[in-house]
Design a protein around this motif. Structure first.
Motif, PDB file in Angstrom:
ATOM      1  N   SER A  21       0.788  -1.282  -0.147  1.00 31.85           N
ATOM      2  CA  SER A  21       0.167   0.019   0.016  1.00 31.85           C
ATOM      3  C   SER A  21       0.824   1.408   0.041  1.00 31.85           C
ATOM      4  O   SER A  21       2.039   1.156   0.313  1.00 31.85           O
ATOM      5  N   ALA A  23      -3.543   3.604   0.608  1.00 34.27           N
ATOM      6  CA  ALA A  23      -4.353   3.375  -0.620  1.00 34.27           C
ATOM      7  C   ALA A  23      -3.300   2.500  -1.443  1.00 34.27           C
ATOM      8  O   ALA A  23      -2.230   2.304  -1.173  1.00 34.27           O
ATOM      9  N   THR A  24      -4.314   1.849  -2.143  1.00 31.38           N
ATOM     10  CA  THR A  24      -3.564   0.722  -3.169  1.00 31.38           C
ATOM     11  C   THR A  24      -2.971   1.717  -4.448  1.00 31.38           C
ATOM     12  O   THR A  24      -2.138   0.828  -5.267  1.00 31.38           O
ATOM     13  N   ARG A  25      -3.706   2.419  -4.786  1.00 29.25           N
ATOM     14  CA  ARG A  25      -3.249   3.242  -5.852  1.00 29.25           C
ATOM     15  C   ARG A  25      -3.528   4.774  -5.788  1.00 29.25           C
ATOM     16  O   ARG A  25      -4.614   5.053  -5.158  1.00 29.25           O
ATOM     17  N   ARG A  51      -7.294  10.899  -7.964  1.00 27.35           N
ATOM     18  CA  ARG A  51      -7.983   9.802  -7.863  1.00 27.35           C
ATOM     19  C   ARG A  51      -7.213   8.769  -6.800  1.00 27.35           C
ATOM     20  O   ARG A  51      -6.262   8.259  -7.213  1.00 27.35           O
ATOM     21  N   THR A  73      -7.460   5.302  -4.614  1.00 28.76           N
ATOM     22  CA  THR A  73      -8.136   3.929  -4.089  1.00 28.76           C
ATOM     23  C   THR A  73      -7.756   3.570  -2.820  1.00 28.76           C
ATOM     24  O   THR A  73      -6.460   2.963  -2.726  1.00 28.76           O
ATOM     25  N   GLU A 124     -14.435   2.931  -0.494  1.00 27.69           N
ATOM     26  CA  GLU A 124     -14.887   3.370  -1.812  1.00 27.69           C
ATOM     27  C   GLU A 124     -13.620   4.404  -2.549  1.00 27.69           C
ATOM     28  O   GLU A 124     -13.010   5.341  -1.479  1.00 27.69           O
ATOM     29  N   PRO A 125     -13.384   4.575  -3.627  1.00 28.34           N
ATOM     30  CA  PRO A 125     -12.397   5.390  -4.287  1.00 28.34           C
ATOM     31  C   PRO A 125     -12.898   6.981  -4.179  1.00 28.34           C
ATOM     32  O   PRO A 125     -14.079   6.975  -3.983  1.00 28.34           O
TER      33      PRO A 125
END
Length: 115
Positions: free
Chosen positions: A6, A24-26, A55, A57, A62-63
């Protein structure tokens, strides 16, 4: 808690403080000439922000889209810092117009000026 797969992400603005902080993962960041995608393990980079949405994730949930205009993004290890001139609700106000124009007209050597 950020893990080995992460990113630790912080989106802040010059006047508004923290707009988003978490794991976040991205992350996808707007640039004057495109977009920068960041995944865990990315090489370090420093980039100029354009105008648009960061943006995110999140690891849980949720994004999320955080509007930004101007500033810079730093990636070092799995730590992403977006230091925007304006971010969040302040980026959608009319006071951000001057910053938006500056962010969109930055000249990058070898790229030229955007139409």
């Amino acid at each position: 808690m950020p893990g080995e797969h992460s990113l630790s992400v912080e989106v802040v603005s010059r006047f508004g403080g923290e707009a988003w902080v978490g794991a976040a993962t991205r992350v996808s960041v707007p640039l004057p000439d495109g977009e920068l995608g960041v995944l865990p393990g990315r090489q370090p980079i420093l980039a100029v922000l354009g105008r648009g949405n960061v943006r995110i994730t999140p690891v849980d949930g949720e994004p999320v889209a955080v509007p930004v205009a101007g500033g810079f993004c730093s990636v070092d290890g799995d730590v992403v810092t977006v230091a925007a001139d304006v971010a969040g609700a302040e980026a959608t106000k009319s006071s951000a117009q001057v910053t938006d124009v500056i962010a969109e007209t930055i000249v990058i050597p070898g790229v030229g000026i955007r139409d």
